[in-house]
Design a protein around this motif. Structure first.
Motif, PDB file in Angstrom:
ATOM      1  N   SER A  87       2.026  10.341 -10.553  1.00  0.00           N
ATOM      2  CA  SER A  87       0.530   9.708 -11.013  1.00  0.00           C
ATOM      3  C   SER A  87       0.594   8.921 -12.151  1.00  0.00           C
ATOM      4  O   SER A  87      -0.115   7.903 -12.205  1.00  0.00           O
ATOM      5  N   ILE A 122       0.818  11.175  -4.605  1.00  0.00           N
ATOM      6  CA  ILE A 122       1.161  10.095  -5.206  1.00  0.00           C
ATOM      7  C   ILE A 122       0.916   8.907  -4.360  1.00  0.00           C
ATOM      8  O   ILE A 122       0.397   7.964  -5.039  1.00  0.00           O
ATOM      9  N   VAL A 125      -2.704   8.396  -4.656  1.00  0.00           N
ATOM     10  CA  VAL A 125      -3.057   7.452  -6.110  1.00  0.00           C
ATOM     11  C   VAL A 125      -2.510   5.909  -5.684  1.00  0.00           C
ATOM     12  O   VAL A 125      -3.408   5.223  -6.300  1.00  0.00           O
TER      13      VAL A 125
END
Length: 130
Positions: A87, A122, A125
């Motif tokens: 992230s 992830i 994100v």
């Protein structure tokens, strides 16, 4: 004659220093893959700050040059479920670089879909950034 010798010495010294600087950057980034795999966000942030202050390089400057077993740093984070480190990397990368194809010609989003990692935090994100 003396002027030529001085100029030659300056050029030789400059070339020698730039060669050493390249080796030092490689040494500074040597264990970044291990840090990402271990999901150590604090150590990754410290490493990125050190490289930025010592060599004036941002993540986008060295991201494409770092390969962790054939994968980029973000791909390595995805494969190792390193949510915190991944992230951080996604947030530090410019959006244009996130959308650009990597060394194998695939974008991060295409690679994530191809490897079935869409449920990863992830990946969420990445999608939020793009």
């Amino acid at each position: 004659m003396l002027k030529i010798v001085k100029t030659s010495l300056v050029i030789a010294a400059t070339l020698g220093v730039s060669g050493m600087a390249q080796a030092d950057v490689n040494e500074a980034l040597a264990n970044i893959c291990t840090i990402v795999q271990a999901d150590d966000k604090g150590e990754l942030r410290k490493k990125m700050r050190a490289v930025e202050s010592d060599y004036r390089l941002k993540l986008r400057d060295y991201y494409s040059g770092v390969s962790c077993g054939g994968n980029s740093l973000i791909r390595t984070a995805l494969l190792n479920n390193a949510v915190e480190a991944g992230s951080l990397l996604v947030k530090k990368m410019p959006k244009s670089d996130l959308a650009a194809p990597e060394a194998d010609g695939k974008t991060l989003q295409a690679w994530v879909a191809e490897n079935g990692l869409q449920d990863s935090p992830i990946a969420a994100v990445i999608n939020d950034r793009l």
